[in-house]
Scaffold this motif. Structure first.
Motif, PDB file in Angstrom:
ATOM      1  N   ALA A  58      40.385  36.116  45.465  1.00  0.00           N
ATOM      2  CA  ALA A  58      40.289  36.513  44.511  1.00  0.00           C
ATOM      3  C   ALA A  58      41.081  35.819  43.338  1.00  0.00           C
ATOM      4  O   ALA A  58      40.870  35.838  42.074  1.00  0.00           O
ATOM      5  CB  ALA A  58      41.224  38.084  44.527  1.00  0.00           C
ATOM      6  N   VAL A  59      41.916  35.116  43.630  1.00  0.00           N
ATOM      7  CA  VAL A  59      42.762  34.256  42.751  1.00  0.00           C
ATOM      8  C   VAL A  59      41.787  33.087  42.384  1.00  0.00           C
ATOM      9  O   VAL A  59      41.719  32.805  41.046  1.00  0.00           O
ATOM     10  CB  VAL A  59      44.173  33.554  43.450  1.00  0.00           C
ATOM     11  N   GLU A  60      41.052  32.519  43.155  1.00  0.00           N
ATOM     12  CA  GLU A  60      40.213  31.614  42.884  1.00  0.00           C
ATOM     13  C   GLU A  60      38.918  32.177  41.874  1.00  0.00           C
ATOM     14  O   GLU A  60      38.964  31.467  40.841  1.00  0.00           O
ATOM     15  CB  GLU A  60      39.196  30.911  44.107  1.00  0.00           C
ATOM     16  N   ARG A  61      38.739  33.217  41.947  1.00  0.00           N
ATOM     17  CA  ARG A  61      37.579  33.649  41.339  1.00  0.00           C
ATOM     18  C   ARG A  61      38.199  34.091  39.750  1.00  0.00           C
ATOM     19  O   ARG A  61      37.963  33.531  38.857  1.00  0.00           O
ATOM     20  CB  ARG A  61      37.150  35.187  41.773  1.00  0.00           C
ATOM     21  N   GLU A  62      39.543  34.530  39.669  1.00  0.00           N
ATOM     22  CA  GLU A  62      40.034  34.954  38.538  1.00  0.00           C
ATOM     23  C   GLU A  62      40.505  33.460  37.687  1.00  0.00           C
ATOM     24  O   GLU A  62      40.354  33.361  36.374  1.00  0.00           O
ATOM     25  CB  GLU A  62      41.177  35.814  38.615  1.00  0.00           C
ATOM     26  N   LEU A  63      40.887  32.654  38.379  1.00  0.00           N
ATOM     27  CA  LEU A  63      41.379  31.498  37.628  1.00  0.00           C
ATOM     28  C   LEU A  63      40.075  30.392  37.201  1.00  0.00           C
ATOM     29  O   LEU A  63      40.110  30.062  36.175  1.00  0.00           O
ATOM     30  CB  LEU A  63      42.253  30.416  38.524  1.00  0.00           C
ATOM     31  N   SER A  64      39.102  30.715  38.055  1.00  0.00           N
ATOM     32  CA  SER A  64      38.029  29.933  37.654  1.00  0.00           C
ATOM     33  C   SER A  64      37.356  30.663  36.191  1.00  0.00           C
ATOM     34  O   SER A  64      36.886  30.022  35.284  1.00  0.00           O
ATOM     35  CB  SER A  64      36.777  29.851  38.485  1.00  0.00           C
ATOM     36  N   ARG A  65      37.551  32.275  36.031  1.00  0.00           N
ATOM     37  CA  ARG A  65      37.131  32.840  35.061  1.00  0.00           C
ATOM     38  C   ARG A  65      37.970  32.348  33.632  1.00  0.00           C
ATOM     39  O   ARG A  65      37.412  32.549  32.669  1.00  0.00           O
ATOM     40  CB  ARG A  65      37.256  34.217  35.117  1.00  0.00           C
ATOM     41  N   ASP A 160      41.052  42.764  45.075  1.00  0.00           N
ATOM     42  CA  ASP A 160      40.201  42.180  43.742  1.00  0.00           C
ATOM     43  C   ASP A 160      40.434  42.834  42.423  1.00  0.00           C
ATOM     44  O   ASP A 160      40.780  42.358  41.682  1.00  0.00           O
ATOM     45  CB  ASP A 160      38.814  42.507  44.296  1.00  0.00           C
ATOM     46  N   GLU A 161      40.837  44.262  42.759  1.00  0.00           N
ATOM     47  CA  GLU A 161      41.187  45.066  41.338  1.00  0.00           C
ATOM     48  C   GLU A 161      42.614  44.531  40.919  1.00  0.00           C
ATOM     49  O   GLU A 161      42.640  44.294  39.899  1.00  0.00           O
ATOM     50  CB  GLU A 161      41.263  46.700  41.433  1.00  0.00           C
ATOM     51  N   VAL A 162      43.492  44.678  41.906  1.00  0.00           N
ATOM     52  CA  VAL A 162      44.728  44.094  41.413  1.00  0.00           C
ATOM     53  C   VAL A 162      44.891  42.836  40.865  1.00  0.00           C
ATOM     54  O   VAL A 162      45.591  42.461  39.925  1.00  0.00           O
ATOM     55  CB  VAL A 162      46.031  44.357  42.778  1.00  0.00           C
ATOM     56  N   VAL A 163      44.168  41.852  41.504  1.00  0.00           N
ATOM     57  CA  VAL A 163      44.437  40.468  40.981  1.00  0.00           C
ATOM     58  C   VAL A 163      43.607  40.096  39.760  1.00  0.00           C
ATOM     59  O   VAL A 163      43.967  39.540  38.956  1.00  0.00           O
ATOM     60  CB  VAL A 163      43.955  39.551  42.278  1.00  0.00           C
ATOM     61  N   SER A 164      42.557  40.904  39.701  1.00  0.00           N
ATOM     62  CA  SER A 164      41.812  41.143  38.424  1.00  0.00           C
ATOM     63  C   SER A 164      42.749  41.638  37.229  1.00  0.00           C
ATOM     64  O   SER A 164      42.993  40.939  36.208  1.00  0.00           O
ATOM     65  CB  SER A 164      40.668  41.871  38.250  1.00  0.00           C
TER      66      SER A 164
END
Length: 175
Positions: A58-65, A160-164
């Protein structure tokens, strides 16, 4: 009618309440950070819990965004670390019992409170540390909890929701 309107307003405001709390160093220029890496773990990297893997993804996905590039730790501007902090709370289960007797304006009564059980839940905390100064520059913690009774799919969705939600408030001051 007035009570109905007030109730609707309270429900709307409660729905808008954030599920995460963030804190940051106000002297930090977050625009200087474009490369990141996961902070070194105290445990062996070969042993990763299922929730660690979910958080990591989840962190990888959010930081790539956020257009931040994942690099080796030595080349990173910031290091990202997290932990799941156990918290205990009490939960009432069932109903209390009571009985009483009396006559006129006087009487006696005895009651027992409902049974209580202790529940351990996990609160997710994510920190970003400036690699040069070794100081925390941004931190987010969840108000939603993981517990052992959740299914794997529920845990993944919750993480996923919390990290987002956490990274929707990064970088600070742009929201």
């Amino acid at each position: 009618m007035r009570t109905l309107m007030l109730t609707a307003m309270v429900l709307i405001l409660a729905g808008c309440a954030s599920n995460v709390v963030t804190d940051y160093n106000s002297a930090t220029v977050f625009g200087d950070y474009s490369r990141w890496a996961f902070a070194g773990s105290e445990q062996d990297d070969a042993v990763t819990t299922l929730d660690d893997a979910r958080v990591r993804n989840a962190v990888e996905r959010e930081l790539s965004r956020k257009a931040m590039k994942k690099v080796a730790e030595a080349d990173a501007d910031v290091l990202v670390g997290w932990q799941i902090v156990p918290e205990e709370r009490l939960e009432q289960v069932g109903v209390g019992l009571g009985f009483g007797f009396g006559r006129g304006n006087f009487g006696w009564g005895v009651s027992a409170p409902p049974p209580v059980r202790e529940i351990t839940e996990g609160k997710l905390v994510v920190r970003m540390v400036d690699r040069q100064t070794d100081e925390v520059v941004w931190q987010a913690s969840s108000r939603r909890y993981l517990n052992e009774n959740q299914s794997p799919e529920t845990r993944r969705k919750l993480i996923d929701e919390v990290v987002s939600d956490m990274f929707s408030q990064y970088p600070p001051g742009l929201n």
